[in-house]
Write a protein that holds these residues in place. Structure first.
Motif, PDB file in Angstrom:
ATOM      1  N   TYR A  13       0.301  -0.763   0.288  1.00  0.00           N
ATOM      2  CA  TYR A  13      -0.114  -0.038  -0.022  1.00  0.00           C
ATOM      3  C   TYR A  13       1.142   1.040  -0.138  1.00  0.00           C
ATOM      4  CZ  TYR A  13      -3.233   4.067   2.442  1.00  0.00           C
ATOM      5  OH  TYR A  13      -4.118   5.009   1.760  1.00  0.00           O
ATOM      6  N   LEU A  14       2.014   1.161   1.039  1.00  0.00           N
ATOM      7  CA  LEU A  14       2.363   2.480   0.874  1.00  0.00           C
ATOM      8  C   LEU A  14       3.294   2.923  -0.393  1.00  0.00           C
ATOM      9  CD1 LEU A  14       3.967   4.728   2.310  1.00  0.00           C
ATOM     10  CD2 LEU A  14       5.391   2.815   3.197  1.00  0.00           C
ATOM     11  N   ALA A 131      -2.028   2.125   5.953  1.00  0.00           N
ATOM     12  CA  ALA A 131      -3.029   1.473   4.898  1.00  0.00           C
ATOM     13  C   ALA A 131      -3.773   1.989   4.763  1.00  0.00           C
ATOM     14  CB  ALA A 131      -3.204  -0.396   5.509  1.00  0.00           C
ATOM     15  N   GLY A 132      -4.775   1.147   3.703  1.00  0.00           N
ATOM     16  CA  GLY A 132      -5.400   1.618   3.412  1.00  0.00           C
ATOM     17  C   GLY A 132      -7.236   0.530   2.439  1.00  0.00           C
ATOM     18  N   ASP A 133      -7.135  -1.067   3.144  1.00  0.00           N
ATOM     19  CA  ASP A 133      -7.220  -1.924   3.219  1.00  0.00           C
ATOM     20  C   ASP A 133      -9.206  -2.330   3.686  1.00  0.00           C
ATOM     21  OD1 ASP A 133      -8.214  -4.608   2.350  1.00  0.00           O
ATOM     22  OD2 ASP A 133      -6.364  -5.096   1.803  1.00  0.00           O
ATOM     23  N   SER A 134     -10.004  -2.441   3.565  1.00  0.00           N
ATOM     24  CA  SER A 134     -11.362  -3.230   4.439  1.00  0.00           C
ATOM     25  C   SER A 134     -10.865  -4.319   5.223  1.00  0.00           C
ATOM     26  CB  SER A 134     -12.243  -2.730   4.017  1.00  0.00           C
ATOM     27  OG  SER A 134     -12.302  -4.439   2.887  1.00  0.00           O
ATOM     28  N   PHE A 153      -2.554   6.018   8.851  1.00  0.00           N
ATOM     29  CA  PHE A 153      -2.193   7.423   8.235  1.00  0.00           C
ATOM     30  C   PHE A 153      -2.044   6.620   6.710  1.00  0.00           C
ATOM     31  CE2 PHE A 153      -0.165   9.234  11.113  1.00  0.00           C
ATOM     32  CZ  PHE A 153       0.966  10.159  11.271  1.00  0.00           C
ATOM     33  N   HIS A 154      -2.941   7.771   5.266  1.00  0.00           N
ATOM     34  CA  HIS A 154      -2.842   7.070   4.595  1.00  0.00           C
ATOM     35  C   HIS A 154      -3.278   7.927   3.459  1.00  0.00           C
ATOM     36  CE1 HIS A 154      -7.114  10.218   3.927  1.00  0.00           C
ATOM     37  NE2 HIS A 154      -6.470   9.872   5.504  1.00  0.00           N
ATOM     38  N   HIS A 159      -9.974   2.896   2.003  1.00  0.00           N
ATOM     39  CA  HIS A 159     -11.068   2.284   1.717  1.00  0.00           C
ATOM     40  C   HIS A 159     -12.223   2.794   2.993  1.00  0.00           C
ATOM     41  CE1 HIS A 159     -14.753  -0.285   2.588  1.00  0.00           C
ATOM     42  NE2 HIS A 159     -14.145  -0.649   1.570  1.00  0.00           N
ATOM     43  N   ASN A 160     -13.222   3.730   2.602  1.00  0.00           N
ATOM     44  CA  ASN A 160     -14.027   4.463   3.646  1.00  0.00           C
ATOM     45  C   ASN A 160     -14.101   4.235   4.635  1.00  0.00           C
ATOM     46  OD1 ASN A 160     -15.761   6.832   3.738  1.00  0.00           O
ATOM     47  ND2 ASN A 160     -17.356   5.528   3.860  1.00  0.00           N
TER      48      ASN A 160
END
Length: 182
Positions: A13-14, A131-134, A153-154, A159-160
């Motif tokens: 992700y990073l 990260a950004g994953d649900s 930190f994104h 992901h909402n």
């Protein structure tokens, strides 16, 4: 007394955020951890990723990419309070253009297990996810239940539901990246 924090970095992700939003900036990972932690004491920074795929008869390019990845991992492991956790990359066939399809295996669950274990053992007061994953939502929920403050930190589009579940959120900005560049 400052709180103790563990930092959990989803390496893929990073990498994607840095590539797409910051022109492949090279990062100083020690500075990155210190900047993320702020005043908190860092228990450890955990970095999660997969080595690049290597086929049975690896091409030179695959071999070189794997070698660069190993050098990167060794450099991270030499940093104070860093731990690298590796999953594996699984080949899933080819797409309609004939390009290989790969899928990360075990990375998200490794991160989730580490987060929940540290939270339930009450070793940390804060957790920071890069990260950004649900997929991380159940681990975040469990850590919060144990009284851990969870910060995210994104990049531009996490992901909402993950964004919503975390206690605090910080967008990775150009200013932040410039402060932790090599």
């Amino acid at each position: 007394m400052p709180s103790r924090v563990a930092i959990f970095i989803d390496g893929a992700y990073l990498q994607k955020v840095v590539a797409e939003e910051f022109q492949h900036a090279r990062l100083d990972f020690d500075s990155l951890s210190r900047a993320i932690a702020g005043e908190a004491e860092i228990l450890r920074t955990y970095y999660y990723n997969c080595p690049p795929y290597q086929g049975v008869s690896s091409a030179q390019e695959e071999s070189d990419r794997y070698s660069r990845f190993r050098s990167f991992v060794i450099a991270l492991e030499r940093l104070p309070r860093y731990s690298v956790r590796l999953g594996r990359l699984a080949y899933r066939g080819n797409d309609s253009s004939g390009n290989p399809i790969f899928e990360q295996k075990q990375v998200d669950i490794l991160l989730g297990v580490d987060l929940v274990q540290l939270a339930t053992k009450q070793v940390i007061q804060e957790a920071v996810l890069v990260a950004g994953d649900s997929d991380f939502i159940p681990a975040v929920t469990s850590a919060k239940f144990e009284g851990v403050l969870v910060r995210l930190f994104h990049g531009l589009n996490p992901h909402n539901e993950l964004w919503q579940e975390c206690d605090e959120r910080t967008r990775i900005t150009e200013e932040f990246i410039n402060a932790v560049r090599l």
